[in-house]
Scaffold this active site. Structure first.
Site, PDB file in Angstrom:
ATOM      1  N   GLU A 284      36.565  42.104  43.101  1.00 13.58           N
ATOM      2  CA  GLU A 284      37.866  42.758  42.880  1.00 13.58           C
ATOM      3  C   GLU A 284      38.849  41.631  42.587  1.00 13.58           C
ATOM      4  O   GLU A 284      39.221  40.880  43.487  1.00 13.58           O
ATOM      5  CB  GLU A 284      38.313  43.514  44.137  1.00 13.58           C
ATOM      6  CG  GLU A 284      37.296  44.499  44.694  1.00 13.58           C
ATOM      7  CD  GLU A 284      37.167  45.752  43.854  1.00 13.58           C
ATOM      8  OE1 GLU A 284      38.100  46.076  43.101  1.00 13.58           O
ATOM      9  OE2 GLU A 284      36.111  46.391  43.931  1.00 13.58           O
TER      10      GLU A 284
ATOM     11  N   CYS B 174      47.582  42.749  43.502  1.00 12.15           N
ATOM     12  CA  CYS B 174      46.765  42.695  42.283  1.00 12.15           C
ATOM     13  C   CYS B 174      47.223  43.768  41.316  1.00 12.15           C
ATOM     14  O   CYS B 174      47.147  43.605  40.111  1.00 12.15           O
ATOM     15  CB  CYS B 174      45.295  42.873  42.635  1.00 12.15           C
ATOM     16  SG  CYS B 174      44.978  44.318  43.659  1.00 12.15           S
TER      17      CYS B 174
HETATM   18  P1  NAD Z   1      41.554  32.965  45.836  1.00 12.34           P
HETATM   19  O1  NAD Z   1      40.542  33.297  44.804  1.00 12.34           O
HETATM   20  O2  NAD Z   1      42.243  31.661  45.737  1.00 12.34           O
HETATM   21  O3  NAD Z   1      40.918  33.017  47.299  1.00 12.34           O
HETATM   22  C1  NAD Z   1      40.296  34.170  47.817  1.00 12.34           C
HETATM   23  C2  NAD Z   1      39.290  33.766  48.884  1.00 12.34           C
HETATM   24  O4  NAD Z   1      38.236  33.024  48.278  1.00 12.34           O
HETATM   25  C3  NAD Z   1      39.853  32.886  49.984  1.00 12.34           C
HETATM   26  O5  NAD Z   1      39.318  33.308  51.213  1.00 12.34           O
HETATM   27  C4  NAD Z   1      39.339  31.496  49.614  1.00 12.34           C
HETATM   28  O6  NAD Z   1      39.213  30.616  50.692  1.00 12.34           O
HETATM   29  C5  NAD Z   1      37.986  31.850  49.043  1.00 12.34           C
HETATM   30  N1  NAD Z   1      37.406  30.829  48.150  1.00 12.34           N
HETATM   31  C6  NAD Z   1      38.049  29.878  47.429  1.00 12.34           C
HETATM   32  N2  NAD Z   1      37.167  29.161  46.705  1.00 12.34           N
HETATM   33  C7  NAD Z   1      35.941  29.672  46.970  1.00 12.34           C
HETATM   34  C8  NAD Z   1      34.621  29.376  46.523  1.00 12.34           C
HETATM   35  N3  NAD Z   1      34.400  28.409  45.633  1.00 12.34           N
HETATM   36  N4  NAD Z   1      33.592  30.103  46.998  1.00 12.34           N
HETATM   37  C9  NAD Z   1      33.814  31.127  47.865  1.00 12.34           C
HETATM   38  N5  NAD Z   1      35.037  31.445  48.341  1.00 12.34           N
HETATM   39  C10 NAD Z   1      36.088  30.731  47.894  1.00 12.34           C
HETATM   40  O7  NAD Z   1      42.594  34.183  45.809  1.00 12.34           O
HETATM   41  P2  NAD Z   1      43.965  34.298  46.613  1.00 12.34           P
HETATM   42  O8  NAD Z   1      44.942  33.349  46.003  1.00 12.34           O
HETATM   43  O9  NAD Z   1      43.703  34.253  48.056  1.00 12.34           O
HETATM   44  O10 NAD Z   1      44.389  35.808  46.264  1.00 12.34           O
HETATM   45  C11 NAD Z   1      45.176  36.167  45.173  1.00 12.34           C
HETATM   46  C12 NAD Z   1      44.326  36.750  44.065  1.00 12.34           C
HETATM   47  O11 NAD Z   1      43.585  37.867  44.553  1.00 12.34           O
HETATM   48  C13 NAD Z   1      45.149  37.290  42.911  1.00 12.34           C
HETATM   49  O12 NAD Z   1      44.574  36.900  41.697  1.00 12.34           O
HETATM   50  C14 NAD Z   1      45.064  38.806  43.084  1.00 12.34           C
HETATM   51  O13 NAD Z   1      45.246  39.528  41.899  1.00 12.34           O
HETATM   52  C15 NAD Z   1      43.690  38.953  43.623  1.00 12.34           C
HETATM   53  N6  NAD Z   1      43.545  40.222  44.349  1.00 12.34           N
HETATM   54  C16 NAD Z   1      42.767  41.207  43.818  1.00 12.34           C
HETATM   55  C17 NAD Z   1      42.663  42.437  44.467  1.00 12.34           C
HETATM   56  C18 NAD Z   1      41.824  43.561  43.912  1.00 12.34           C
HETATM   57  O14 NAD Z   1      41.503  44.479  44.673  1.00 12.34           O
HETATM   58  N7  NAD Z   1      41.449  43.545  42.635  1.00 12.34           N
HETATM   59  C19 NAD Z   1      43.355  42.651  45.656  1.00 12.34           C
HETATM   60  C20 NAD Z   1      44.144  41.620  46.154  1.00 12.34           C
HETATM   61  C21 NAD Z   1      44.232  40.410  45.502  1.00 12.34           C
END
Ligand code: NAD
Length: 501
Positions: free
Chosen positions: A233, A267
């Site tokens: 997502e 998002c």
């Molecule tokens: P992010 O991708 O930076 O981090 C999300 C999670 O992934 C964190 O827990 C982080 O520690 C982990 N992570 C980072 N690198 C990783 C790796 N290499 N392997 C595994 N895990 C890793 O996202 P964010 O900044 O926390 O959140 C914002 C983003 O989330 C925005 O782009 C937003 O649109 C999206 N989002 C999407 C939805 C949806 O339902 N489509 C909902 C909420 C947020």
């Protein structure tokens, strides 16, 4: 971050609100091994047994709601009204999945589809992926961590959550509640940076990820290496289309809430608006007036703020860059345009006009409180420009003509479209929430939101058991002829072929 721990700070004033361990891959592997050991007994409880534990957990969540909301507010800086909205959504989802689970998870016994398998008893069994890893972002820490974990638990999986390093405290506390009610040890939390998330991907049997498109792609590659299934997502750049016959007052209210709720860190935030020319001026005026009325700040639990801070200073930098670049290229900020004064990660709710798709504020995900508004000649132009994006999460259409609005919705490349509404599909649980294009793979909610955590197992048993079947050894011409004739007799739909040799 300090050595082996992660410091969590308040976005309101930078004060330290807590620390969590930065867990290395060895610890993640140990946690997953523990879950793997406990999972078979959890699965064996069957849906009714698991439901009893989830009902107890629901009671715990309801009884500890204020406490969780306070922790949530301390690490996200959300206005109290928004901090208090995550739990109601979760309770609703839990009740929805508990209601549909018995029907969806039960065995199925399909009837034979033809004579060739008439002697076989068919059984379809749904068995969970043993350990689900749920990696989550900071914008709705509690809601997004429980949203997929609870259906996975109901399905019989064990679950490990890796919350964002920026907001791990609420999730850790909520999962602590699972232990507090004495439930089987099948729900755990691991904390740390991206490397901890990567270690989760390396250890589990199914990866559920919510976060940025950039990280989603890394996770898909890593899961692909291990051939474990995943659901992503990801980010969005949702467009809102305002047609000339729209109820402009409601449309403007929706745009302001859709653009600035959670300080634009959703998002599904409205991140760009296309308005048909005849109503453009009036709509922009309404949006600007309503945006000026928003109260920005920290309300410490008292409903005195509408827009809180961004979660981290890096997020303020992105919003600042999008706004500054747009202004330098000729855009105008009718309202806002600046970082907040004083400490904290505040950015003024900002209404931008004279913008277009050459600008980052219209093209890239901003994830902050900006509302770029553009004039279009007609709905066709609005649809073309809305679809001209790598993202396809959701979209919004405003029109008083229900038929026209639906036909516009059907032409939009987005997993969900809200008509005369905003964010409504986040609460319509029987419908799947699925991002198209770079916004994701898979879906949450609906039947899929539960069944994705299951593997299907086909169990076929012989009802009649002769010593050998027709197609087994030995291969002989006579048997071949029987099979050929049977194929024509059963497969053809015309008499000549059925009876012909
Ligand atoms: P992010 O991708 O930076 O981090 C999300 C999670 O992934 C964190 O827990 C982080 O520690 C982990 N992570 C980072 N690198 C990783 C790796 N290499 N392997 C595994 N895990 C890793 O996202 P964010 O900044 O926390 O959140 C914002 C983003 O989330 C925005 O782009 C937003 O649109 C999206 N989002 C999407 C939805 C949806 O339902 N489509 C909902 C909420 C947020």
């Amino acid at each position: 971050m300090t050595g082996t721990s992660v410091e969590v700070t308040s976005p309101v004033d930078g004060r330290l609100v807590g620390t969590v361990p930065d867990q290395p891959s060895t610890q993640v592997a140990d946690v997953v091994a523990g879950l793997r050991g406990a999972q078979p007994a959890w699965e064996a409880l069957d849906v009714a047994g698991r439901t009893r534990w989830l009902v107890s957990y629901r009671a715990w969540l309801l009884d500890h709601g204020d406490e969780l909301n306070r922790i949530l507010q301390s690490e996200t800086g959300k206005p109290w009204a928004e901090a208090s909205l995550e739990l109601p959504a979760i309770i609703d989802q839990l009740n929805y999945y508990l209601a549909i689970a018995p029907g969806l998870l039960k065995d199925e016994r399909p009837r034979p589809h033809g004579l060739l398998t008439a002697t076989k008893r068919q059984l379809l069994v749904r068995r969970p992926h043993a350990v689900v890893g749920n990696i989550t972002p900071w914008n709705f820490p509690l809601a997004l961590s429980l949203a997929d974990s609870l259906p996975a638990l109901i399905a019989g999986a064990a679950v490990v959550v890796k919350p964002s390093e920026l907001t791990p405290l609420t999730v850790a506390a909520a999962i602590g509640g699972w232990d507090e009610i004495g439930a089987p040890p099948v729900f755990a939390c691991v904390t740390g940076l991206g490397a901890t998330g990567a270690a989760v991907v390396d250890a589990v049997d199914y990866v559920q990820f919510t976060g940025s498109t950039r990280t989603g792609k890394l996770i898909a590659q890593r899961a692909g290496e291990r051939l474990v299934p995943y659901s992503l997502e990801l980010g969005g750049k949702d467009a809102m289309l305002v047609l000339a016959d729209a109820d402009l007052e409601r449309a403007a209210n929706a745009a302001v809430w859709g653009g600035f709720a959670n300080a634009g860190q959703m998002c599904t935030s409205v991140e760009r608006v296309y308005v048909e020319a005849p109503v453009y001026e009036e709509f922009v005026g309404l949006v600007a007036d309503k945006t000026r009325e928003l109260r920005v700040g920290d309300d410490a639990g008292d409903y005195t703020s509408d827009v809180g801070p961004l979660v981290a200073s890096g997020q303020v930098d992105i919003v600042g860059r999008h706004v500054q670049e747009a202004l330098a290229a000729g855009a105008k900020a009718l309202v806002g345009g600046n970082r907040g004064e004083g400490p904290g990660n505040f950015f003024e709710p900002t209404v931008l006009v004279d913008v277009d798709e050459t600008m980052a504020c219209v093209r890239e995900e901003t994830f902050g409180p900006t509302l770029p508004i553009m004039k279009v000649a007609d709905a066709d132009e609005a649809v073309r420009r809305a679809n001209d994006s790598p993202y396809g999460l959701s979209a919004v259409v405003f029109s008083r003509d229900a038929e026209r609005a639906e036909s516009v919705a059907r032409r939009l490349d987005a997993g969900a479209v809200n008509i005369n509404d905003v964010f409504a599909n986040l609460f319509t649980l029987p419908l799947p929430m699925s991002g198209w294009k770079q916004s994701g793979i898979g879906a949450r909610y609906g039947e899929h939101g539960l069944l994705k955590f299951c593997r299907t197992q086909a169990i076929v048993s012989a009802r009649l058991a002769p010593k050998r079947e027709l197609q087994w050894y030995p291969y002989t011409r006579a048997r071949g002829t029987v099979i050929r004739r049977a194929t024509r007799f059963l497969g053809a739909r015309d008499l000549r072929r059925r009876l012909g040799g």
